[in-house]
Every structure is written in C-alpha cells, then in structure tokens.
Design an enzyme around this catalytic site. Structure first.
Site, PDB file in Angstrom:
ATOM      1  CG  HIS A  49      -1.891  -1.048   1.372  1.00  0.00           C
ATOM      2  ND1 HIS A  49      -2.000  -1.851   2.490  1.00  0.00           N
ATOM      3  CD2 HIS A  49      -2.853  -1.460   0.517  1.00  0.00           C
ATOM      4  CE1 HIS A  49      -2.998  -2.705   2.309  1.00  0.00           C
ATOM      5  NE2 HIS A  49      -3.524  -2.503   1.122  1.00  0.00           N
TER       6      HIS A  49
ATOM      7  CE  LYS B 129     -10.509  -7.536   1.464  1.00  0.00           C
ATOM      8  NZ  LYS B 129      -9.427  -6.562   1.182  1.00  0.00           N
TER       9      LYS B 129
ATOM     10  NE  ARG C 218      -2.509  -7.953  -4.342  1.00  0.00           N
ATOM     11  CZ  ARG C 218      -3.259  -8.197  -3.280  1.00  0.00           C
ATOM     12  NH1 ARG C 218      -2.693  -8.400  -2.115  1.00  0.00           N
ATOM     13  NH2 ARG C 218      -4.561  -8.256  -3.372  1.00  0.00           N
TER      14      ARG C 218
ATOM     15  CB  SER D  57      -4.171  -6.716   4.725  1.00  0.00           C
ATOM     16  OG  SER D  57      -3.862  -5.447   4.198  1.00  0.00           O
TER      17      SER D  57
END
Ligand code: PNS
Length: 161
Positions: A17, A41, A90, A128
């Site tokens: 990040h 989430k 990614r 994360s």
C-alpha cells in the site's frame, strides 16, 4: 489541483500500500488515502486503528492526507473533487474484482477514472491477510509492513495476547 484517492481497507497497511500511495503522490498534486469499509471483509483492526497505522506509515509525504470514510467511494470522490481512484494490481486474480469496482464507480460518478498501478515485483505476493496470518503465529512481518508499525501489529494480532 489534481486530486486522487487511494482507497482501501488497510487492515492493516502493508509495504505494498505504501508503495502505491507513494507513487500516486508523485503523479497527483494531492492524494487522499481513504480508509474505507469493505462489506465483503471482516476487519481485524478498528477504523481508528487503521487510520493511525496508515498515518504512521506515510510520514514525510507532504501531499498525502489520511482520512476515514464510511460511505460510497464514488460519492466521496465527488465531494472531494477527486479526478481519479488509484489502486494497485498484483495478479490476474485481482483483476476481475477491481474491474467490476472500477465500472461500478464509473457508473456512479461519470467524471471519475480508475487508474491501476502494477505492483512492484517485491510486493507481488503481499496482502494484509498474509500479514495477519504470519503475525497471528508470531512470525516475522518486518519485510511486509513499515518498520515503525510492525511491533504494534505483532502485539495486536499475536494469538496469545
Ligand atoms: O483494500 P480493499 O478491501 O480491496 O478496498 C476495497 C474498498 C474499501 C476500496 C471498497 O470496498 C470500497 O470502495 N468500499 C466503499 C463502499 C463502496 O463504494 N463500494 C463500492 C461500490 S459497490
């Protein structure tokens, strides 16, 4: 004044990040790093904790502002006169979800562009959730999160704490 928003759950912030926000800060006049709610989430850190960790990780970036916002990203971008959302990509596995988000945000706010930065190769595998799993078992996360916050994250997530 060209403003971009780097939105995310930042639960917690990673070096991936920080890399994306730093690169965005070179391209835009003003960058808003917005800690937001991802309803898909379950969060491990409170919104205040996530903001604090992000602020500590971004010191020295003069044109970056850290905020918390519990609402629609497209609306927030309009309220703040932001012209772009900047997100990191990614792998191909990120693409479908991010593409859907980008199209939805465009539908909600026609003036808003989503810009994707390819991740730096060293952060390709980083997320994360990986950080949380390692910290839970007391592993070394110092290569994954900014040095200033790694002890805090370890203490907070270690299973025996
Ligand atoms: O780091 P994440 O979890 O991939 O970030 C996702 C986030 C928080 C940017 C996304 O869930 C979001 O934009 N949340 C705010 C609410 C919203 O606008 N959702 C998209 C429209 S359905």
């Amino acid at each position: 004044m060209r403003t971009a928003i780097c939105p995310g759950s930042f639960d917690p912030v990673t070096l991936g990040h920080v890399d994306i926000i730093t690169r965005a800060s070179r391209m835009f006049d003003h960058v808003i790093a917005a800690v937001m709610v991802n309803t898909d989430k379950k969060e491990s850190f409170t919104i205040d904790e996530r903001v604090e960790l992000l602020k500590k990780s971004l010191t020295g970036l003069e044109n970056v502002e850290v905020v918390a916002f519990d609402g629609l990203l497209a609306q927030y971008a309009k309220d703040r006169n932001a012209i772009a959302i900047v997100k990191g990509l990614r792998a191909v596995s990120d693409f479908e979800y991010e593409f859907q988000m980008a199209l939805t945000n465009k539908k909600l706010n026609h003036d808003l562009e989503t810009v994707f930065f390819t991740t730096s190769a060293k952060n390709l595998y980083l997320s994360s959730s990986v950080v949380k799993k390692i910290a839970y078992f007391g592993g070394d996360i110092s290569d994954f999160v900014p040095e200033k916050i790694h002890e805090e994250i370890k203490k907070r997530l270690y299973k025996e704490e």
